[in-house]
Scaffold this motif. Structure first.
Motif, PDB file in Angstrom:
ATOM      1  N   VAL A   1       0.827  -1.220  -0.230  1.00 12.62           N
ATOM      2  CA  VAL A   1       0.030   0.019  -0.035  1.00 12.62           C
ATOM      3  C   VAL A   1       0.936   1.261   0.077  1.00 12.62           C
ATOM      4  O   VAL A   1       0.504   2.277  -0.866  1.00 12.62           O
ATOM      5  N   ALA A   2       1.899   1.299   0.972  1.00  7.81           N
ATOM      6  CA  ALA A   2       2.902   2.315   0.904  1.00  7.81           C
ATOM      7  C   ALA A   2       3.454   2.691  -0.493  1.00  7.81           C
ATOM      8  O   ALA A   2       3.585   3.774  -1.005  1.00  7.81           O
ATOM      9  N   ALA A   3       3.828   1.409  -1.061  1.00 12.35           N
ATOM     10  CA  ALA A   3       4.682   1.546  -2.445  1.00 12.35           C
ATOM     11  C   ALA A   3       3.454   2.017  -3.371  1.00 12.35           C
ATOM     12  O   ALA A   3       3.998   2.757  -4.349  1.00 12.35           O
ATOM     13  N   ARG A   4       2.347   1.771  -3.483  1.00 15.23           N
ATOM     14  CA  ARG A   4       1.638   2.267  -4.535  1.00 15.23           C
ATOM     15  C   ARG A   4       1.211   3.849  -4.277  1.00 15.23           C
ATOM     16  O   ARG A   4       1.133   4.384  -5.350  1.00 15.23           O
ATOM     17  N   GLU A   5       1.249   4.251  -2.992  1.00 14.37           N
ATOM     18  CA  GLU A   5       1.175   5.509  -2.932  1.00 14.37           C
ATOM     19  C   GLU A   5       2.139   6.628  -3.534  1.00 14.37           C
ATOM     20  O   GLU A   5       2.097   7.520  -3.750  1.00 14.37           O
ATOM     21  N   GLN A   6       3.368   5.784  -3.582  1.00 13.42           N
ATOM     22  CA  GLN A   6       4.729   6.367  -3.966  1.00 13.42           C
ATOM     23  C   GLN A   6       4.903   6.278  -5.499  1.00 13.42           C
ATOM     24  O   GLN A   6       5.948   6.445  -5.982  1.00 13.42           O
ATOM     25  N   GLY A   7       3.729   5.679  -5.957  1.00 11.47           N
ATOM     26  CA  GLY A   7       4.019   5.362  -7.553  1.00 11.47           C
ATOM     27  C   GLY A   7       4.662   4.357  -7.779  1.00 11.47           C
ATOM     28  O   GLY A   7       4.995   4.341  -9.156  1.00 11.47           O
ATOM     29  N   LEU A   8       5.035   3.362  -7.123  1.00 12.97           N
ATOM     30  CA  LEU A   8       5.686   2.010  -7.630  1.00 12.97           C
ATOM     31  C   LEU A   8       4.653   0.992  -7.907  1.00 12.97           C
ATOM     32  O   LEU A   8       3.410   0.841  -7.609  1.00 12.97           O
ATOM     33  N   THR A   9       4.901   0.294  -8.800  1.00  3.36           N
ATOM     34  CA  THR A   9       4.298  -0.901  -9.495  1.00  3.36           C
ATOM     35  C   THR A   9       4.749  -2.260  -9.443  1.00  3.36           C
ATOM     36  O   THR A   9       4.118  -3.314  -9.462  1.00  3.36           O
ATOM     37  N   ARG A  10       5.883  -2.321  -8.963  1.00  2.00           N
ATOM     38  CA  ARG A  10       6.716  -3.727  -8.790  1.00  2.00           C
ATOM     39  C   ARG A  10       7.799  -3.811  -7.748  1.00  2.00           C
ATOM     40  O   ARG A  10       8.416  -2.781  -7.517  1.00  2.00           O
ATOM     41  N   PHE A  11       7.716  -5.032  -7.029  1.00  2.00           N
ATOM     42  CA  PHE A  11       8.850  -5.167  -6.062  1.00  2.00           C
ATOM     43  C   PHE A  11       9.706  -6.130  -6.741  1.00  2.00           C
ATOM     44  O   PHE A  11       9.160  -7.370  -7.468  1.00  2.00           O
ATOM     45  N   VAL A  12      11.108  -6.110  -6.217  1.00  2.99           N
ATOM     46  CA  VAL A  12      11.855  -7.119  -6.863  1.00  2.99           C
ATOM     47  C   VAL A  12      12.494  -7.757  -5.553  1.00  2.99           C
ATOM     48  O   VAL A  12      12.755  -7.068  -4.575  1.00  2.99           O
ATOM     49  N   ALA A  13      12.965  -8.996  -5.484  1.00  7.56           N
ATOM     50  CA  ALA A  13      13.644  -9.569  -4.095  1.00  7.56           C
ATOM     51  C   ALA A  13      14.570 -10.551  -4.567  1.00  7.56           C
ATOM     52  O   ALA A  13      14.451 -11.321  -5.549  1.00  7.56           O
ATOM     53  N   GLU A  14      15.674 -10.817  -3.673  1.00  6.70           N
ATOM     54  CA  GLU A  14      16.586 -11.791  -3.755  1.00  6.70           C
ATOM     55  C   GLU A  14      16.398 -12.833  -2.561  1.00  6.70           C
ATOM     56  O   GLU A  14      16.592 -12.112  -1.436  1.00  6.70           O
ATOM     57  N   VAL A  15      16.073 -13.908  -2.846  1.00  2.83           N
ATOM     58  CA  VAL A  15      15.642 -14.852  -1.555  1.00  2.83           C
ATOM     59  C   VAL A  15      16.823 -16.084  -2.070  1.00  2.83           C
ATOM     60  O   VAL A  15      16.696 -16.617  -2.752  1.00  2.83           O
ATOM     61  N   LEU A  16      17.164 -16.589  -0.748  1.00  2.60           N
ATOM     62  CA  LEU A  16      18.146 -17.806  -0.982  1.00  2.60           C
ATOM     63  C   LEU A  16      16.949 -18.982  -1.032  1.00  2.60           C
ATOM     64  O   LEU A  16      15.843 -19.020  -0.316  1.00  2.60           O
TER      65      LEU A  16
END
Length: 902
Positions: free
Chosen positions: A126-141
Motif C-alpha cells: 500500500v505504501a509503495a503504490r502511494e509512492q507510484g511504484l508498481t513492482r517489487f523485486v527480491a533476492e531470496v535464498l
C-alpha cells in the motif's frame, strides 16, 4: 508519528491482528528505534541472519543502524511490527527505478508462523503504490522457504528466476482478485481466532470482585462459578483471601500460570495499571465492564484511548469498556462472564449488542422465547472488538446457525458490508440498527462523520444480504423462524385459517410485503385436529405454495394442543417453512410461544419446531424477511465488474497532477470541463462534445461544427432545471439560435445582462449537438469519510428531485450489484418499456455504471462526481454533462490492508 515523518505516513501506522489472534502494532521505522533494532537483530539465530543478509552478521554496525532506521519514506521505506516495545518484524523497500523497488523482510525467530511477514508485505504494498511504484523485486535464498511463501502465497502476479544460486523474484503489486481474496481470508482467520481466544478461555482472572452484595465484580465472579466454567478461575482482591468461594490473591503478579481472559470491574482510573499488570500474565483478551470512559466526555475519551493503546501494545483484544460481558454456552466451556440475570440455554443464535443494558434485555427476550444462544458479546463503547470481529468468528463456529446484531453505530460500513456478505451466504444475519432518522452516534463510539444520504445504510445492508428489522421484538420474530424452519424455495404463500377474518388479515399482510398469495383455505372455527390436518396437508402439498401461514383462533379460551400437534407434524413432514398465529387469551403470546419448545432440549426449540406469533401480521412480516433473504442467498451474486478499456494508472497520474501541492484540509477543487473529460476517458466514458461560447456568432460557428439541431445550456448547473431558463433544446436554425443566445445572456445565465462575470470575461454558455431521444438519468459518486465510495443512480427530473427515488451501492460492485442498482429504482419500469414506450439500452447504462463504480473505487481523490443528464436511447447513450470535484482523501477505513480500528 515522528515530526520527521511526512504527513502521508500517518496512515501507515496501525494496529493489526496476527494469524494466531494476537494484536500487534505496525508503523514506519524511526531513528530512535536503533537500540530496539539492534536487540531484535542480536536475538536472531545465525541461520536467520544469514538468510536475510547472505552473510554472518552477529551485530549491526553503527553505520548500518543509522542507514536502516533513517529513511525518506518515499524512495526508502521501512516498517516495523511491535509487540510491547519489542520489534518482532521489519520490512523495507528501496527504490531501484522509477516504478520498481527492492524489498526485504526479517521476522523474529520467536514469532515465526504468526503471519508477520504477510502483514508487512500488505502494508508495504500500500505504501509503495502511494509512492507510484508498481513492482517489487527480491533476492531470496532457495532454502528460505518462509520468505518465498510470503511472496508466492500473497496472490500477486509473481515471476521467479534462479541466478547464481539465488531466487530472483519479481512481484507486480497491482491488486488482483486473488490478492484481495488472500488478504480477506487472512483477515478472516486472524480476527476469528482472536474472538475464539476470548470466548474459549482455559483460564479467567476477575479483577475487582468485591465481597459486598451488589458488587459488579462479585456478581461477575458468582455467575462465572455458578455457570460451571470448565477452566481455572482466579480472583484478585487487595485484602480478602476468599471471594465468593474462590481463593483470592493480592495482585495479578501473584496469579499462578498464564491467563487467557481477564475480566475487569475496577474504577476507570485504575484500569490502565491493571491492563499493564495483565500483560505480565500473557493475557490474550480483556473484558472491561468498568464505566467512566469515552461516554463521560473528553477526559474519559483520553482514558479510553490509553486503555486501547495498552491493550494493543501488549497483543490483547479488548471487549468494552462499559461492556456487560461475554457468554459462551458451549458445554466444553460454559463461560458466563456477564451481568445478565438470566442466561438462555445452549442453541444456535449468536448475539452481539453494542448497548450493554439493551444486551441484557436481548438475552432476556431470547430466554423468554426459548431460543438457545451459542455465544453473546456486549461491546459497550466498542473501543476494539466490534460486530465485524464477531461475524468473522461466527462464520466458522459450528454451534452458530443464526446471527443477531443490535447496532447503535457502524464504524466501518465498507468492511461490515464485505464481512456480512461473506457470512450471509451460509448463515442468516439479522440486524437491529437504532437511530433510523440519522446516523446518530452514541457517546463513547468512535465513528467518522458521514455525508452519505440516510438510505445509504439500508442499501448497504440489502447489498450484503442482511435482514434489517426495526426492533428487538422483530429480531426474535425472524430468528425463531430461521432457527426452526427450512429456507423457502420461493415467495408463494399459502394461508390456512379457521376464521375468514384471520385468513384475510394474513393474505393482505402477505400482499403488502410483496408476496404472491394462493387462495386462502378456511376451516370452521370449531374444526378438530383431523380437519385442520387435512386442510394443512392440501395446502402444503400444493406445488404453487412455498411457505405457509396458519392462523387459528381457539373456539374456547385455551389452545387445542391436538390442533397444535397436527400443525407441527404436518409442517415438519412437508419440508416447507411455516409460521403460525395462535390467537389465545390476552397475554397468550407467551403461552403460544412456549408451544414450540422442545422439552428434551431444555426449553430450546428443536429444528422443525413450530414458530408461533401473536398476530398474523407478525407471522407474515417475519416470513417476508426470510423469503427475501432466501432469494438473495439462492441467486448468483455475480462477478466483480472489470470493464475493458480502462486505464487506472493514467487516472492516478492525472489526479495526482491536479492535486499537487494540496493537503487534506484544503477544500475540494472543481475540475474544468476538459479535465473532467480527460478523467472520465481513463475509464472509457466519453463526454458528449460541447463548445463554450460567449456571443451569438460563436454559437453559430459551434453549431456548424457540431451539427444541427443543437441545445444551448447555462454553465451554471443549477439553472438547468425546468422553468429556470437555463436550457434551450431542438434549435434548428441560425436565426433561432441567435435569438436564444441573446435572451439567455440577458437573463440569469448571463449574469442578468451585466456584462463581465467578475473575471473580466463575458459570461459563457454551452452549445451541444442534440442527442437522440431517450430517457434522462443521472449517475453520482461520493467519497464519504464513513462509507468510502458510494455510487447513486436515479432518473433525471422530479422522481429524483422531489420523491428521492435514488438507489445506492457501495463499490466494489459485481455485475449483479449493477443490475440491482438499476432495477431497485421505483421508477425503473420506465427504462424497460413502461406503458408501451420503447425500452432503452439498459446494457449500455449498466456498462456506464460499472465504469463509474470502478473509478470511484480506484480513486478516493474523487470527492464527488455527477454525470447528468445522461440520455439513454434505444441504442447507446450520451453523457451530456459531468462535474467532478477532487480532494486529498482522509484515508478509507477499509483500504486494502489489514487494520484494526483506531
Amino acid at each position: 508519528m515522528s515530526p520527521t515523518h511526512p504527513v502521508w505516513t500517518r496512515a501507515w501506522e496501525a494496529d493489526v491482528v496476527l494469524r494466531d489472534g494476537g494484536a500487534a502494532h505496525i508503523r514506519p521505522i524511526r531513528p530512535e528505534d536503533a537500540d530496539a533494532l539492534q536487540a531484535f537483530h542480536v536475538a536472531q539465530s545465525p541461520r536467520s541472519t544469514y538468510l536475510r543478509f547472505f552473510a554472518a552478521m552477529p551485530r549491526l554496525s553503527s553505520r548500518d543502524l543509522t542507514r536502516f532506521t533513517t529513511v525518506d519514506h518515499s524512495d526508502r521505506v521501512a516498517l516495523v511490527v511491535l509487540v510491547g516495545d519489542a520489534i518482532i518484524g521489519v520490512g523495507r523497500y528501496d527504490r531501484v527505478g522509477s516504478s520498481e523497488a527492492e524489498v526485504a523482510f526479517n521476522v523474529s525467530d520467536a514469532h515465526q508462523g504468526r503471519g508477520v511477514g504477510s502483514v508487512l508485505l500488505e502494508h508495504l504494498v500500500v505504501a509503495a503504490r502511494e509512492q507510484g511504484l508498481t513492482r517489487f523485486v527480491a533476492e531470496v535464498l532457495p532454502e528460505n522457504r518462509r520468505m518465498l511463501d510470503v511472496f508466492t502465497e500473497a496472490g500477486f502476479a509473481t515471476t521467479r528466476e534462479v541466478e547464481d544460486g539465488v531466487v530472483m523474484l519479481t512481484v507486480d503489486i497491482a491488486p488482483t482478485d486473488r490478492s484481495m481474496e488472500v488478504m480477506a481470508a487472512r483477515e478472516h482467520r486472524a480476527e476469528a481466532e482472536s474472538l475464539r481466544r476470548l470466548l474459549h478461555p482455559r483460564s479467567v482472572v476477575v479483577v475487582g470482585a468485591g465481597r459486598r452484595p451488589g458488587s459488579v465484580g462479585g456478581r461477575l465472579l458468582q455467575d462465572l462459578v455458578d455457570g460451571g466454567f470448565t477452566g481455572a478461575v482466579h480472583v484478585v482482591h487487595p485484602e480478602a483471601d476468599v471471594v465468593r468461594g474462590v481463593p483470592a490473591v493480592r495482585s495479578t503478579a501473584d496469579v499462578p500460570g498464564p491467563v487467557d481472559l481477564a475480566v475487569l470491574a475496577v474504577p476507570a482510573e485504575a484500569v490502565a495499571q491493571v491492563v499493564a499488570d495483565c500483560a505480565r500474565l500473557d493475557v490474550k483478551g480483556l473484558v472491561v465492564v468498568s464505566s467512566g470512559f469515552a461516554e463521560t466526555g473528553e477526559e474519559g475519551l483520553a482514558r479510553q484511548r490509553e486503555l486501547l493503546r495498552l491493550a494493543r501494545l501488549h497483543g490483547m483484544r479488548l471487549v468494552g469498556p462499559t461492556s456487560f460481558g461475554v457468554i459462551n454456552t458451549d458445554p466444553a466451556v460454559r463461560l458466563n462472564a456477564s451481568l445478565a440475570p438470566v442466561v438462555p440455554p445452549p442453541g444456535g443464535l449468536g448475539l452481539f449488542s453494542q448497548s450493554g443494558a439493551l444486551g441484557v434485555a436481548v438475552l432476556d427476550a431470547a430466554h423468554r422465547r426459548h431460543l438457545g444462544v451459542s455465544s453473546f458479546v456486549s461491546a459497550g463503547n466498542r473501543a476494539d472488538v466490534s460486530g465485524n470481529d464477531c461475524m468473522q468468528y461466527w462464520q466458522d463456529d459450528p454451534a452458530t446457525t443464526v446471527v443477531g446484531l443490535y447496532l447503535e453505530s457502524v464504524g466501518n460500513p465498507r468492511k461490515f458490508s464485505r464481512v456480512a456478505r461473506g457470512l450471509a451466504r451460509s448463515k442468516p444475519v439479522v440486524v437491529v440498527k437504532s437511530g433510523v432518522s440519522s446516523f446518530t452516534v452514541p457517546p463513547g463510539h468512535a465513528v467518522r462523520e458521514t455525508r452519505a444520504p440516510r438510505d445509504a445504510l439500508d442499501a448497504m445492508l440489502r447489498q450484503a444480504g442482511v435482514i434489517r428489522v426495526d426492533n428487538v421484538h422483530q429480531l426474535f420474530d425472524v430468528a425463531q423462524l430461521l432457527q426452526t424452519q427450512p429456507l423457502p424455495a420461493g415467495e408463494r404463500v399459502g394461508v390456512v385459517a379457521n376464521s375468514p377474518a384471520l385468513a384475510a388479515l394474513a393474505a393482505e399482510a402477505a400482499v403488502s410485503w410483496g408476496l404472491d398469495v394462493a387462495d386462502p383455505v378456511t376451516v370452521a372455527p370449531e374444526a378438530d385436529a383431523a380437519q385442520v390436518r387435512d386442510a394443512l396437508e392440501r395446502v402444503f402439498a400444493d406445488p404453487d405454495v412455498d411457505v405457509v401461514v396458519a392462523s387459528l383462533i381457539p373456539p374456547v379460551a385455551e389452545v387445542d394442543r391436538e390442533v397444535v400437534q397436527a400443525l407441527q407434524e404436518v409442517a415438519a413432514a412437508a419440508g416447507k417453512p411455516c409460521a403460525a398465529c395462535l390467537v389465545a387469551l390476552v397475554g397468550g403470546s407467551e403461552q403460544a410461544l412456549s408451544l414450540s419448545a422442545d422439552p428434551a432440549a431444555g426449553g430450546g426449540p428443536a429444528v422443525g419446531a413450530l414458530p408461533v406469533y401473536p398476530t398474523p401480521e407478525d407471522a407474515v412480516r417475519s416470513l417476508a424477511a426470510v423469503v427475501r433473504y432466501a432469494s438473495w442467498r439462492r441467486r448468483d451474486h455475480g462477478a466483480r465488474v472489470a470493464p475493458a478499456g480502462t486505464d487506472a494508472r493514467a487516472a492516478r497520474a492525472l489526479v495526482e497532477q491536479l492535486l499537487a501541492g494540496r493537503g487534506p484540509d484544503d477544500a475540494p477543487v472543481r475540475l474544468e470541463p476538459e479535465q473532467v473529460a480527460a478523467l472520465l476517458a481513463c475509464y472509457g466514458v466519453q463526454l458528449w462534445p460541447s463548445v463554450e461560447v460567449r456571443t451569438p456568432d460563436e454559437a453559430v460557428r459551434a453549431a456548424d461544427r457540431l451539427g444541427w439541431p443543437v441545445a444551448v445550456k447555462a454553465t451554471q448547473r443549477h439553472l438547468r432545471h425546468p422553468g429556470l431558463g437555463g436550457v434551450r433544446l431542438e434549435i434548428a436554425s441560425e436565426r433561432e439560435l441567435r435569438a436564444h443566445v441573446e435572451a439567455m445572456l440577458a437573463g440569469p445565465a448571463g449574469g442578468g445582462g451585466d456584462g463581465a462575470d467578475g473575471t473580466g470575461r463575458q459570461p459563457a454558455l454551452l452549445v451541444q449537438a442534440m442527442a437522440g431521444s431517450g430517457i434522462g438519468v443521472l449517475v453520482r459518486t461520493l467519497e464519504d469519510p464513513l462509507f468510502g465510495p458510494l455510487v447513486s443512480f436515479g432518473l433525471a427530473g422530479d422522481t429524483t428531485v422531489l420523491l428521492g427515488d435514488v438507489s445506492h451501492r457501495i463499490p466494489p460492485l459485481t455485475d449483479v450489484d449493477v443490475s440491482d442498482l438499476v432495477r431497485t429504482l421505483r421508477a425503473s419500469p420506465r427504462l424497460f418499456g413502461y406503458m408501451g414506450t420503447p425500452a432503452v439500452d439498459v446494457a449500455s447504462l449498466e456498462d456506464l455504471l460499472a465504469r463509474v463504480s470502478v473509478m470511484a473505487d480506484d480513486l478516493p481523490e474523487v470527492f464527488s462526481s455527477e454525470l447528468s443528464p445522461v440520455q439513454v436511447g434505444e441504442r447507446g447513450l450520451a453523457v451530456l454533462g459531468a462535474a467532478v470535484e477532487l480532494a486529498v482523501p482522509v484515508g478509507r477505513s477499509d483500504a486494502g490492508r489489514r487494520v484494526l480500528p483506531a
